[in-house]
Design a protein around this motif. Sequence first.
Motif, PDB file in Angstrom:
ATOM      1  N   LEU A  90       0.842  -1.195   0.000  1.00 12.01           N
ATOM      2  CA  LEU A  90       0.000   0.000   0.000  1.00 12.01           C
ATOM      3  C   LEU A  90       0.878   1.246   0.000  1.00 12.01           C
ATOM      4  N   VAL A  91       0.286   2.347  -0.401  1.00  9.99           N
ATOM      5  CA  VAL A  91       0.982   3.631  -0.485  1.00  9.99           C
ATOM      6  C   VAL A  91       0.308   4.617   0.448  1.00  9.99           C
ATOM      7  N   THR A  92       1.113   5.312   1.247  1.00 14.12           N
ATOM      8  CA  THR A  92       0.585   6.345   2.141  1.00 14.12           C
ATOM      9  C   THR A  92       1.327   7.661   1.904  1.00 14.12           C
ATOM     10  N   ASP A  93       0.749   8.738   2.422  1.00 17.46           N
ATOM     11  CA  ASP A  93       1.464  10.008   2.421  1.00 17.46           C
ATOM     12  C   ASP A  93       2.242  10.128   3.727  1.00 17.46           C
ATOM     13  N   ARG A  94       2.827  11.290   3.980  1.00 12.45           N
ATOM     14  CA  ARG A  94       3.676  11.451   5.163  1.00 12.45           C
ATOM     15  C   ARG A  94       2.895  11.352   6.467  1.00 12.45           C
ATOM     16  N   HIS A  95       1.565  11.495   6.391  1.00 11.36           N
ATOM     17  CA  HIS A  95       0.742  11.419   7.591  1.00 11.36           C
ATOM     18  C   HIS A  95       0.022  10.075   7.683  1.00 11.36           C
ATOM     19  N   GLU A 151       9.110  11.850  13.500  1.00  2.00           N
ATOM     20  CA  GLU A 151       8.684  12.590  12.315  1.00  2.00           C
ATOM     21  C   GLU A 151       8.194  13.989  12.681  1.00  2.00           C
ATOM     22  N   ILE A 152       7.534  14.114  13.825  1.00  2.00           N
ATOM     23  CA  ILE A 152       7.062  15.429  14.275  1.00  2.00           C
ATOM     24  C   ILE A 152       8.251  16.336  14.591  1.00  2.00           C
ATOM     25  N   LEU A 153       9.259  15.788  15.253  1.00  2.00           N
ATOM     26  CA  LEU A 153      10.453  16.569  15.568  1.00  2.00           C
ATOM     27  C   LEU A 153      11.188  16.991  14.305  1.00  2.00           C
ATOM     28  N   GLU A 160      -0.574  18.328  11.144  1.00  2.00           N
ATOM     29  CA  GLU A 160      -1.362  17.114  10.946  1.00  2.00           C
ATOM     30  C   GLU A 160      -0.744  15.916  11.666  1.00  2.00           C
ATOM     31  N   SER A 161       0.583  15.832  11.679  1.00  2.00           N
ATOM     32  CA  SER A 161       1.233  14.725  12.376  1.00  2.00           C
ATOM     33  C   SER A 161       0.974  14.805  13.873  1.00  2.00           C
ATOM     34  N   GLY A 162       1.021  16.023  14.433  1.00  2.00           N
ATOM     35  CA  GLY A 162       0.728  16.195  15.850  1.00  2.00           C
ATOM     36  C   GLY A 162      -0.704  15.820  16.175  1.00  2.00           C
ATOM     37  N   THR A 163      -1.626  16.181  15.288  1.00  2.00           N
ATOM     38  CA  THR A 163      -3.034  15.822  15.483  1.00  2.00           C
ATOM     39  C   THR A 163      -3.216  14.318  15.439  1.00  2.00           C
TER      40      THR A 163
END
Length: 232
Positions: A90-95, A151-153, A160-163
């Motif tokens: 599968l393919v995902t985005d950065r989030h 990844e957040i750091l 969006e990553s923090g959420t």
Amino acid sequence: LSQLALAIEAGISARHLGFIEIGRACPSRDMVLLLAATLHIPLPECNVLLLAAGYAPTHGTPDIVSADRLTRIRAPLEYLLKKHEPFPALVTDRHWNLLMSNKSCRRIFALFLDVLPSNTLSVCFDPAGLRPFISNWQTLASAHVQQLHREILANRASEESGTLLDELLSFPGVPAAWRRFDVTADIPPLLPLELRRGNLRANFLSSFTSFSMPEEATQLGVRIDWMYPADT
């Protein structure tokens, strides 16, 4: 690079670069982008520098599914996913939002879920999702949480990553200790996924591929999750 080496490579004076570094001079937008290019900083992370310098981000995150200009990425990805049959990919985005999947992925996960999830991390933490069927949930979830912390750091411009992290941590049964970034946490290069439903067993190892080019894939943070059988 030393300050002098960076200045020479960027074609600017070492004195001016020194003033920028200590905050005595404010870099222009073009200077931020010049230094980012000289340091070979990935496009999405350039936004972090631009925001820190008080400028609007340059690089957006287009929709890989709907944007016509991303056809040249979508077709090669479909080819790669097809070639991975009969194993899931599968393919995902950065989030970790699901963008694409192959037939095997849809067929196998249909044994555990009514529909494929919109977010591949959220479904692993959700008691109404895949979580009840993951026998090694503690190991898998802990690795994903620590990776998300990293990844957040690495990309503070992304809210969006923090959420997403807050959402994962809000699910019942998630250890409170996972709220803290563990710098000593060891994330295995191959993540095991052990699925159980009655007498049905499906064990996989996941390996991830990310892209530094072309530009559209870099903007999205596209990554492929290749799943391989972990037993006979």
